[in-house]
Motif scaffolding. Sequence first.
Motif, PDB file in Angstrom:
ATOM      1  N   ASP A  20       0.829  -1.214   0.000  1.00 16.53           N
ATOM      2  CA  ASP A  20       0.000   0.000   0.000  1.00 16.53           C
ATOM      3  C   ASP A  20       0.859   1.259   0.000  1.00 16.53           C
ATOM      4  N   ALA A  21       1.898   1.276   0.816  1.00 17.76           N
ATOM      5  CA  ALA A  21       2.777   2.444   0.893  1.00 17.76           C
ATOM      6  C   ALA A  21       3.589   2.603  -0.386  1.00 17.76           C
ATOM      7  N   PHE A  22       4.061   1.496  -0.932  1.00 18.18           N
ATOM      8  CA  PHE A  22       4.915   1.577  -2.108  1.00 18.18           C
ATOM      9  C   PHE A  22       4.133   1.960  -3.357  1.00 18.18           C
ATOM     10  N   ARG A  23       2.852   1.686  -3.363  1.00 18.23           N
ATOM     11  CA  ARG A  23       2.008   2.078  -4.505  1.00 18.23           C
ATOM     12  C   ARG A  23       2.076   3.591  -4.742  1.00 18.23           C
ATOM     13  N   ILE A  24       2.206   4.365  -3.662  1.00 13.86           N
ATOM     14  CA  ILE A  24       2.329   5.826  -3.776  1.00 13.86           C
ATOM     15  C   ILE A  24       3.548   6.176  -4.634  1.00 13.86           C
ATOM     16  N   ASN A  25       4.670   5.548  -4.352  1.00 15.52           N
ATOM     17  CA  ASN A  25       5.901   5.806  -5.095  1.00 15.52           C
ATOM     18  C   ASN A  25       5.787   5.298  -6.534  1.00 15.52           C
ATOM     19  N   TYR A  71       8.003  10.029  -3.329  1.00 18.75           N
ATOM     20  CA  TYR A  71       9.156   9.254  -2.866  1.00 18.75           C
ATOM     21  C   TYR A  71       9.347   9.420  -1.361  1.00 18.75           C
ATOM     22  N   ARG A  72       9.338  10.664  -0.897  1.00 15.73           N
ATOM     23  CA  ARG A  72       9.556  10.920   0.528  1.00 15.73           C
ATOM     24  C   ARG A  72       8.460  10.300   1.388  1.00 15.73           C
ATOM     25  N   GLU A  73       7.223  10.367   0.938  1.00 18.73           N
ATOM     26  CA  GLU A  73       6.119   9.776   1.692  1.00 18.73           C
ATOM     27  C   GLU A  73       6.248   8.260   1.751  1.00 18.73           C
ATOM     28  N   CYS A  74       6.612   7.651   0.654  1.00 20.33           N
ATOM     29  CA  CYS A  74       6.804   6.205   0.623  1.00 20.33           C
ATOM     30  C   CYS A  74       7.903   5.794   1.599  1.00 20.33           C
ATOM     31  N   ASP A  79      10.075   2.698   5.919  1.00 18.41           N
ATOM     32  CA  ASP A  79      11.282   2.509   6.742  1.00 18.41           C
ATOM     33  C   ASP A  79      11.015   1.758   8.053  1.00 18.41           C
ATOM     34  N   PRO A  80       9.927   2.041   8.779  1.00 18.38           N
ATOM     35  CA  PRO A  80       9.704   1.322  10.043  1.00 18.38           C
ATOM     36  C   PRO A  80       9.353  -0.164   9.880  1.00 18.38           C
TER      37      PRO A  80
END
Length: 102
Positions: A20-25, A71-74, A79-80
């Motif tokens: 889900d997070a990587f879809r943004i990038n 990129y920054r949001e992804c 990272d966590p």
Amino acid sequence: MLIQMVSINVKPGHVEEFIDAFRINYEGTRKEPGNLRFDVLRDPDDETRFVIYEVFTSAEALDDHRKTEHYRECVRRIDPILTGPRTKTYFNVEMADFLTTG
């Protein structure tokens, strides 16, 4: 052209959150004028292991990519949930015309 391959290992139980997070990038990067290709690959034997295959027109285009909000949001979101740092390998394309013309 510049190719970047990023190896990512996700903590077990966080794969869907990663996707889900990587879809943004993924969606943002494919719209960048300096991006020619962006593939998210998953290891068929280990669902927590990913390789990101990125092709940019130049090193400058890759630098511009790293400054984008998507990129920054992804990175902030993934990272966590990674088992360790992302590793990056770079390649220059030496025979693009040969590869496309045979």
